[in-house]
Design a protein around this motif. Structure first.
Motif, PDB file in Angstrom:
ATOM      1  N   TRP A  11      21.467-115.884  20.449  1.00 48.67           N
ATOM      2  CA  TRP A  11      21.050-117.067  19.680  1.00 48.67           C
ATOM      3  C   TRP A  11      19.544-117.316  19.658  1.00 48.67           C
ATOM      4  CZ3 TRP A  11      18.545-120.157  23.141  1.00 48.67           C
ATOM      5  CH2 TRP A  11      18.948-120.118  24.481  1.00 48.67           C
ATOM      6  N   LYS A  12      18.780-116.543  20.392  1.00 51.72           N
ATOM      7  CA  LYS A  12      17.354-116.833  20.501  1.00 51.72           C
ATOM      8  C   LYS A  12      16.634-116.801  19.154  1.00 51.72           C
ATOM      9  CE  LYS A  12      16.099-112.077  21.792  1.00 51.72           C
ATOM     10  NZ  LYS A  12      15.505-111.223  22.871  1.00 51.72           N
ATOM     11  N   GLN A  13      17.119-115.993  18.207  1.00 50.81           N
ATOM     12  CA  GLN A  13      16.457-115.908  16.909  1.00 50.81           C
ATOM     13  C   GLN A  13      16.621-117.195  16.091  1.00 50.81           C
ATOM     14  OE1 GLN A  13      19.243-114.371  17.711  1.00 50.81           O
ATOM     15  NE2 GLN A  13      20.742-114.817  16.104  1.00 50.81           N
ATOM     16  N   LEU A  14      17.568-118.045  16.493  1.00 45.94           N
ATOM     17  CA  LEU A  14      17.815-119.299  15.774  1.00 45.94           C
ATOM     18  C   LEU A  14      16.852-120.412  16.188  1.00 45.94           C
ATOM     19  CD1 LEU A  14      21.717-119.388  16.075  1.00 45.94           C
ATOM     20  CD2 LEU A  14      20.367-118.677  14.081  1.00 45.94           C
ATOM     21  N   VAL A  15      16.116-120.178  17.274  1.00 45.36           N
ATOM     22  CA  VAL A  15      15.230-121.222  17.802  1.00 45.36           C
ATOM     23  C   VAL A  15      13.898-121.175  17.045  1.00 45.36           C
ATOM     24  CG1 VAL A  15      14.276-122.260  19.891  1.00 45.36           C
ATOM     25  CG2 VAL A  15      16.378-120.935  20.023  1.00 45.36           C
ATOM     26  N   ASN A  16      13.956-121.569  15.787  1.00 42.69           N
ATOM     27  CA  ASN A  16      12.799-121.567  14.907  1.00 42.69           C
ATOM     28  C   ASN A  16      12.596-122.959  14.336  1.00 42.69           C
ATOM     29  OD1 ASN A  16      11.335-118.962  14.275  1.00 42.69           O
ATOM     30  ND2 ASN A  16      13.472-118.260  14.236  1.00 42.69           N
ATOM     31  N   GLY A  17      11.388-123.498  14.465  1.00 41.57           N
ATOM     32  CA  GLY A  17      11.113-124.823  13.931  1.00 41.57           C
ATOM     33  C   GLY A  17       9.709-125.264  14.300  1.00 41.57           C
ATOM     34  N   ASP A  18       9.484-126.571  14.213  1.00 37.77           N
ATOM     35  CA  ASP A  18       8.155-127.118  14.486  1.00 37.77           C
ATOM     36  C   ASP A  18       8.023-127.687  15.892  1.00 37.77           C
ATOM     37  OD1 ASP A  18       6.950-126.889  11.723  1.00 37.77           O
ATOM     38  OD2 ASP A  18       8.752-128.045  11.271  1.00 37.77           O
ATOM     39  N   VAL A  19       9.084-128.303  16.390  1.00 37.49           N
ATOM     40  CA  VAL A  19       9.027-128.908  17.716  1.00 37.49           C
ATOM     41  C   VAL A  19      10.363-128.730  18.424  1.00 37.49           C
ATOM     42  CG1 VAL A  19       9.579-131.159  16.704  1.00 37.49           C
ATOM     43  CG2 VAL A  19       8.641-131.065  19.007  1.00 37.49           C
ATOM     44  N   ALA A  20      10.314-128.356  19.690  1.00 39.03           N
ATOM     45  CA  ALA A  20      11.525-128.155  20.485  1.00 39.03           C
ATOM     46  C   ALA A  20      11.620-129.257  21.537  1.00 39.03           C
ATOM     47  CB  ALA A  20      11.495-126.787  21.166  1.00 39.03           C
TER      48      ALA A  20
END
Length: 215
Positions: free
Chosen positions: A57-66
């Motif tokens: 699932w690491k490739q799904l962790v895409n965005g501006d802020v976590a």
């Protein structure tokens, strides 16, 4: 903006998700959970994952802020090792994935007294996570260290009792710096922190969190 969240089903996480969904600055809110959510929203995407297998699932962790507000108790986990897996390993896997995917802003809910050199297991665990996160490549890292949280409908007996004692003390004008922090207030402070344009590392402790929520 797109927000990424782990810990979305906990008390703080639930408040955070609802506030982000209502915030016009966010067009998408992606949560990473072990079980399907019991609600939906046009801006919400829920990824049901196995936290033990970050390669899936690491490739799904895409965005501006976590946002990371995952956590459990020793009682719920059953052992120190099991609690470490949730409170340290899973959060680090998520942070590492976000860093590798060039997410710029990372916000972590840690704990009051977190210290990697502490003799207390919980404080040491939280402190070691903070230190590991600092080694990752984020443009901005904000770590919140709240004290006792005021959770809605909490089933944590010690927390409920402790909260009542401190609130009573607050009415007498004592222990003001230790007053319980509503999870909705913490969530608001986290969102406000994400909107501050800055770089580097910030550590927000106890009373300062209330101020952040008012920005």
């Amino acid at each position: 903006m797109k927000a990424l969240i782990i810990g979305a089903t906990g008390a703080t996480g639930k408040d955070l998700v609802q506030q982000l969904l209502a915030d016009p600055d966010y067009s998408e809110v992606a949560v990473f959970v072990r079980k399907p959510l019991d609600f939906s929203h046009p801006k919400l995407s829920a990824h049901v994952i196995n936290f033990d297998k970050p390669d899936e699932w690491k490739q799904l962790v895409n965005g501006d802020v976590a946002f990371s507000c995952l956590g459990t108790t020793l009682k719920a986990a059953g052992s120190n090792d099991a609690q470490w897996k949730v409170d340290f390993d899973y959060q680090y896997y998520f942070a590492k994935a976000a860093s590798d995917n060039k997410v710029e802003d990372y916000i972590l809910v840690s704990a009051y007294g977190a210290n990697a050199k502490s003799k207390l297991f919980y404080s040491r665990m939280k402190g070691e996570l903070e230190e590991r996160v600092k080694t990752l490549h984020f443009g901005k890292i904000t770590i919140f260290q709240p004290g006792m949280l005021d959770r809605k409908d909490s089933d944590r007996t010690g927390e409920v009792l402790g909260g009542k004692i401190i609130k009573f003390a607050n009415k007498l004008g004592i222990l003001e710096s230790q007053k319980p922090l509503p999870t909705a207030t913490l969530a608001k402070a986290m969102i406000n922190a994400a909107k501050i344009k800055s770089n580097g590392y910030s550590n927000i402790k106890l009373g300062a969190i209330f101020s952040f929520a008012e920005k």
